[in-house]
Design an enzyme around this catalytic site. Structure first.
Site, PDB file in Angstrom:
ATOM      1  N   GLU A 280       2.863  -5.827   4.601  1.00 30.25           N
ATOM      2  CA  GLU A 280       4.225  -5.531   4.140  1.00 30.25           C
ATOM      3  C   GLU A 280       4.969  -4.467   4.950  1.00 30.25           C
ATOM      4  OE1 GLU A 280       1.330  -4.716   2.594  1.00 30.25           O
ATOM      5  OE2 GLU A 280       1.440  -2.795   1.567  1.00 30.25           O
ATOM      6  N   GLU A 314       4.524  -9.839  -0.449  1.00 31.53           N
ATOM      7  CA  GLU A 314       4.873  -8.825   0.556  1.00 31.53           C
ATOM      8  C   GLU A 314       6.281  -8.283   0.329  1.00 31.53           C
ATOM      9  OE1 GLU A 314       2.363  -7.836   1.964  1.00 31.53           O
ATOM     10  OE2 GLU A 314       1.095  -9.621   1.754  1.00 31.53           O
ATOM     11  N   HIS A 317       6.308  -5.592  -2.199  1.00 33.81           N
ATOM     12  CA  HIS A 317       5.887  -4.318  -1.619  1.00 33.81           C
ATOM     13  C   HIS A 317       7.038  -3.541  -0.986  1.00 33.81           C
ATOM     14  CE1 HIS A 317       1.574  -4.266  -2.039  1.00 33.81           C
ATOM     15  NE2 HIS A 317       1.339  -5.338  -1.303  1.00 33.81           N
ATOM     16  N   GLU A 336      -1.007  -2.629  -4.724  1.00 32.87           N
ATOM     17  CA  GLU A 336      -1.527  -4.003  -4.710  1.00 32.87           C
ATOM     18  C   GLU A 336      -1.528  -4.648  -6.090  1.00 32.87           C
ATOM     19  OE1 GLU A 336      -1.539  -5.492  -2.141  1.00 32.87           O
ATOM     20  OE2 GLU A 336      -1.769  -3.969  -0.587  1.00 32.87           O
TER      21      GLU A 336
HETATM   22  N1  BES Z   1      -1.256  -4.697   2.030  1.00 35.16           N
HETATM   23  C1  BES Z   1      -1.938  -5.941   2.103  1.00 35.16           C
HETATM   24  C2  BES Z   1      -2.540  -6.218   3.446  1.00 35.16           C
HETATM   25  C3  BES Z   1      -3.821  -5.477   3.701  1.00 35.16           C
HETATM   26  C4  BES Z   1      -4.985  -5.898   3.082  1.00 35.16           C
HETATM   27  C5  BES Z   1      -3.877  -4.408   4.544  1.00 35.16           C
HETATM   28  C6  BES Z   1      -6.166  -5.218   3.308  1.00 35.16           C
HETATM   29  C7  BES Z   1      -5.039  -3.733   4.772  1.00 35.16           C
HETATM   30  C8  BES Z   1      -6.199  -4.138   4.150  1.00 35.16           C
HETATM   31  C9  BES Z   1      -1.006  -7.090   1.762  1.00 35.16           C
HETATM   32  O1  BES Z   1       0.062  -6.760   0.944  1.00 35.16           O
HETATM   33  C10 BES Z   1      -1.806  -8.081   0.984  1.00 35.16           C
HETATM   34  O2  BES Z   1      -2.187  -7.787  -0.102  1.00 35.16           O
HETATM   35  N2  BES Z   1      -2.063  -9.232   1.563  1.00 35.16           N
HETATM   36  C11 BES Z   1      -2.870 -10.250   0.935  1.00 35.16           C
HETATM   37  C12 BES Z   1      -2.076 -11.466   0.639  1.00 35.16           C
HETATM   38  C13 BES Z   1      -1.503 -11.440  -0.734  1.00 35.16           C
HETATM   39  C14 BES Z   1      -0.625 -12.613  -1.012  1.00 35.16           C
HETATM   40  C15 BES Z   1      -2.566 -11.328  -1.803  1.00 35.16           C
HETATM   41  C16 BES Z   1      -3.962 -10.614   1.907  1.00 35.16           C
HETATM   42  O3  BES Z   1      -3.860 -10.212   3.058  1.00 35.16           O
HETATM   43  O4  BES Z   1      -4.893 -11.282   1.513  1.00 35.16           O
HETATM   44 ZN    ZN Z   2      -0.419  -6.481  -1.056  1.00 32.69          ZN
END
Ligand code: BES
Ligand code: ZN
Length: 870
Positions: A280, A314, A317, A336
């Site tokens: 995000e 995203e 966020h 999250e």
């Molecule tokens: N902030 C996370 C991405 C992230 C995950 C960064 C782990 C560092 C470590 C992002 O917002 C996220 O949660 N992405 C998910 C997808 C979402 C639709 C559940 C992912 O990457 O699985």
């Molecule tokens: Zn997330």
């Protein structure tokens, strides 16, 4: 970081060299010292420092507004202001660098000017190299602690600052960053151009992004905000659907939050190599290709749902996380959990026919299981080192926090909850917040005990079990305990372990559900006598974060009326609760299978899918080889006619009915139903005969299941066809699906090929781990996969990144023998995997639970099957 210093503004000029995979940086950081200091410490990893200087500026030279957008009146690099030169000391273990000066720096603003170089790594973190067949890209992924790999920084979420970013790129390339581009000039040397971006609002370092290469974008607008969806040039044809999603969601959020999207633009960019699903970054969201790109015309609904949900997550966020950020990573759930709770909200309004409420119920069921082990953690948990912080991104921060937020919304009512969300955000814009800030805002707004409820769920680990007795005058007696998916834990005395949750219990009535808060000391759910209940079902809308156990009379009354009185999400909850009681030894697998047979004609896809998931568990963990065959025979006998009764796919069918057919098809195929397997072969043949995208008569939900079933019994010729799709398809969703299918083959020489493929490095690191975890989780392939992992660990590990290493450790939790448990424990104790400590404990725990489950339930399954056979 040491206190007493904080950054206010960064100015970065980054020059990547995509051929040699290196970069140089010129950076100034305006920091404020609270006390005189001879040295300043910040974060840096794998960075080579050149000259570091400090300029003491007259404080009056600065006049930052709230968002820090005013240009600086003086350039800190003016050489006539007699900088001090620093001695730089590195502490690799702490991921820090210290600059020491010969004279003390005074209180107030000091500008650090830093020259440095770094390497574009291939580990999908920091500033890294991403490759396509034709060229290289240099892109960033900083969350949680990798901004320090791209630029020396005060790399903590509460140390917010404004950023001026400039990128020096090849003349034919471009760059995308958080803010909008404000200038594009040739130079500083021949063949290069310099792209400058506007000053950002105050933001955390982990949200900075800069992406360099050749991108093509679709463009649109929503509420006056320009939106672009970008990809490598060959894939720009797949960006339309995500753009439509973002336009819908942006307007929805502007209205919901009552706070406008804050950046001057929104870019969403698909990157060829990307570790997470999406990230995000403020104003510049990055995605893995399969989570952003989908064919608007031919893509499946499942594929579109996925893209829309990731986009909505995203984008949520941008408010929850980017504008208002958790103070520290122990409260990661504020980011999250929120985004998880919100990710289906807008899309469910956009496309009600996609049935998100039942997806949410299935997700809740999975999360309750994930959380019902003794190695689980509380939503808020200490995390200090990068490894500990990385391990926070788990089913608790996402699933559990999301579910608890959903429970509170359900209890307060959507509008009251929304106002609380608005108040909370408004109070912390461009700043940081804690758990207390959130539930404080909700409590003040609603005048209801949200603080008690939320603090009990956020600070205590585990799942409440509500055990009900028969209704008495005035109420229904209830006992609270902590629920475990384990017979050993559940059997242990409760003494001294009594949990202390404050739970809103919502009862199903003939009209609106009624909710009663069950306090820590309460032993009954109070009910007015005159209230009419269709059945006593204590988790209306399936929003409550708890398991329930009913009396036999209550339970059979619910079952008798399940289909007519309960909604699909509630029936999902009912099935989930019953399976959970099997796992804890409070019910037998036979009771569960009786419920399955009673629900076999359920018209809802999610209910059947939940049933199907647990049937797979019985098949993979409990049943002996002979019992597997008998169970399969019974499933064919019972579900075969249901499938036939659904008829062939028809035009204009509801999505749910298509899903239902797909689930039954898969279930029967796994039970080796000859007619279904033959149909699967025929469909698979058609998929590979010519251009299937044009074959409108192919039902997408059946096709996915058909190819998967065919792969399970498939030979080298099908394998080669899928391998070719994975290599050559221009559609990332199809490529990913094909790779996933390669891991479904069971023939041992093909399993070997897949394992070698994974270790070869040919497959992108972002994809190889899912193939490996599929092989490790499957009963037919897990032994072979595990042998391979142990004997080729170095090659396998070379393909893993921080989070995927932990995923592989987690997948070993699906073994079910003492021998394997000892091997797993021993192997990963010697071969340490980054950020996987709790995951290993959880895997060992889960093997133990399975061993126990099988010991208790295998004889019961056997007895039930014998009875059925008669
Ligand atoms: N902030 C996370 C991405 C992230 C995950 C960064 C782990 C560092 C470590 C992002 O917002 C996220 O949660 N992405 C998910 C997808 C979402 C639709 C559940 C992912 O990457 O699985
Ligand atoms: Zn997330």
């Amino acid at each position: 970081m040491p206190s007493g210093v904080h950054p206010e503004h960064y100015s970065l000029t980054i020059t990547p060299d995509l051929k040699s995979a290196t970069f140089t940086g010129e950076e100034t950081i305006d920091v404020v010292l609270d006390a005189p200091a001879k040295s300043i410490t910040l974060n840096a990893v794998e960075i080579k420092f050149g000259e570091v200087k400090a300029y003491v500026l007259p404080v009056a030279a600065y006049s930052y507004g709230k968002l820090g957008i005013q240009p600086k009146p003086l350039s800190p690099l003016d050489s006539d202001r007699h900088p001090q030169i620093a001695t730089t000391m590195l502490d690799a273990k702490k991921e820090q660098a210290s600059f020491t000066f010969s004279e003390e720096l005074p209180v107030g603003t000091v500008t650090l000017a830093i020259r440095y170089t770094g390497v574009l790594n291939d580990k999908l973190r920091g500033f890294y190299l991403s490759k396509t067949k034709t060229r290289n890209y240099a892109v960033t992924q900083f969350e949680p602690t990798d901004a320090r790999r791209a630029f020396p920084s005060f790399d903590e979420p509460s140390l917010k600052a404004t950023y001026d970013i400039a990128m020096v790129v090849d003349r034919g390339d471009t760059a995308i960053s958080n803010a909008n581009m404000i200038s594009d000039q040739a130079g500083p040397i021949a063949g290069k151009r310099t792209l400058r971006f506007a000053t950002t609002p105050k933001m955390s370092s982990y949200l900075v992004a800069f992406l360099v290469g050749d991108f093509k974008c679709s463009e649109g607008k929503s509420d006056g905000v320009p939106i672009r969806v970008c990809s490598t040039p060959d894939k720009v044809g797949l960006t339309k659907f995500a753009l439509e999603s973002a336009k819908y969601v942006l307007h929805y959020y502007d209205t919901y939050f009552g706070i406008k999207y804050p950046m001057p633009k929104l870019d969403m960019v698909a990157l060829p190599d990307f570790e997470a699903g999406a990230m995000e970054n403020f104003g510049c969201i990055t995605y893995r290709e399969a989570d952003l790109l989908v064919n608007q015309r031919t893509g499946s609904i499942t594929g579109k749902k996925q893209v829309a949900v990731v986009v909505a997550h995203e984008m949520a966020h941008q408010w929850f996380g980017d504008m208002v950020t958790m103070q520290w990573w122990d409260n990661l759930w504020l980011n999250e959990g929120f985004a998880s709770w919100m990710e289906t909200k807008s899309v469910a309004v956009w496309h009600p026919e996609w049935n998100f409420p039942q997806d949410d119920a299935q997700e809740l069921n999975d999360t309750l299981n994930f959380d019902a082990t003794k190695t689980t953690r509380a939503i808020r948990a200490t995390a200090n080192t990068p490894d500990e912080i990385n391990e926070m991104f788990d089913g608790i921060a996402y699933g559990k926090a999301g579910a608890v937020i959903g429970m509170v919304e359900n209890y307060l009512g959507a509008e009251v909850f929304r106002q609380g969300v608005h108040n909370y955000l408004q109070a912390h814009l461009y700043a940081n917040a804690t758990a207390e800030d959130f539930w404080g805002a909700q409590t003040a707004n609603s005048h209801l005990p949200v603080d008690k409820i939320m603090s009990s769920f956020v600070t205590q680990p585990g799942v409440p079990l509500l055990t009900f007795a028969e209704r008495q005058a005035g109420g229904v007696p209830v006992m609270q305990s902590r629920f475990y998916l384990s017979t050993a834990e559940s059997g242990r005395s409760l003494e001294g372990r009594m949990p202390q949750w404050t739970v809103p219990v919502c009862l199903k009535t003939n009209g609106q559900p009624i909710c009663r808060v069950l306090g820590k000391e309460d032993s009954s759910v109070p009910l007015p006598m005159d209230i009419g209940l269709p059945v006593f079902y204590a988790n209306a809308a399936a929003k409550g974060y708890y398991r329930t156990a009913y009396t036999p009379a209550q339970f059979s009354a619910i079952n008798a009326k399940a289909e007519s009185s309960l909604t699909p999400p509630e029936r999902v909850g009912l099935v989930g609760d019953q399976w959970a009681l099997v796992r804890s030894g409070q019910a037998s697998v036979g009771d569960y299978l009786d419920l399955v047979l009673a629900l076999k004609g359920d018209p809802n896809a999610a209910v059947l899918d939940t049933v199907h998931e647990e049937l797979k568990r019985i098949d993979s963990s409990i049943a002996s080889d002979e019992d597997r065959d008998e169970l399969a025979a019974i499933l064919r006998r019972e579900f075969g006619p249901v499938y036939v009764g659904l008829g062939s796919p028809a035009k204009k069918e509801s999505f749910d009915r298509q899903q239902l057919r797909g689930t039954l098809f898969e279930l029967l195929g796994e039970a080796r139903d000859p007619a279904v397997l033959a149909q699967a072969q025929r469909l698979t043949g058609r998929v590979f005969a010519g251009n299937n995208a044009k074959d409108r008569t192919l039902d997408p939900t059946l096709v996915d299941a058909a190819v998967e079933l065919s792969a399970g019994v498939g030979d080298a010729s099908l394998y080669d066809k899928l391998l070719a799709v994975s290599r050559n398809s221009g559609d990332p969703a199809q490529q990913t699906a094909a790779l996933g299918l390669l891991a479904r083959f069971r023939d041992s020489s093909l399993v070997s090929r897949t394992l070698d493929l994974i270790a070869s490095g040919e497959i992108r690191n972002q994809d190889s781990w899912t193939m490996l975890t599929t092989l490790l989780r499957n009963r037919e392939t897990r032994d072979q996969a595990w042998e391979y992992v142990r004997h080729h660990w170095e090659r396998v590990q070379a393909q893993l990144t921080v989070s995927s290493g932990a995923e592989v450790v987690g997948a070993t939790g699906s073994f079910c023998t003492v021998k394997r448990r000892e091997e797993v424990d021993e192997f990963f104790s010697v071969h340490k995997v980054e950020a996987a400590e709790r995951t290993l404990a959880k895997a060992v725990d889960s093997i133990n639970d399975c061993i126990e489950l099988r010991a208790v339930q295998e004889p019961k399954l056997h007895a039930w099957l014998k009875l059925q056979a008669k």
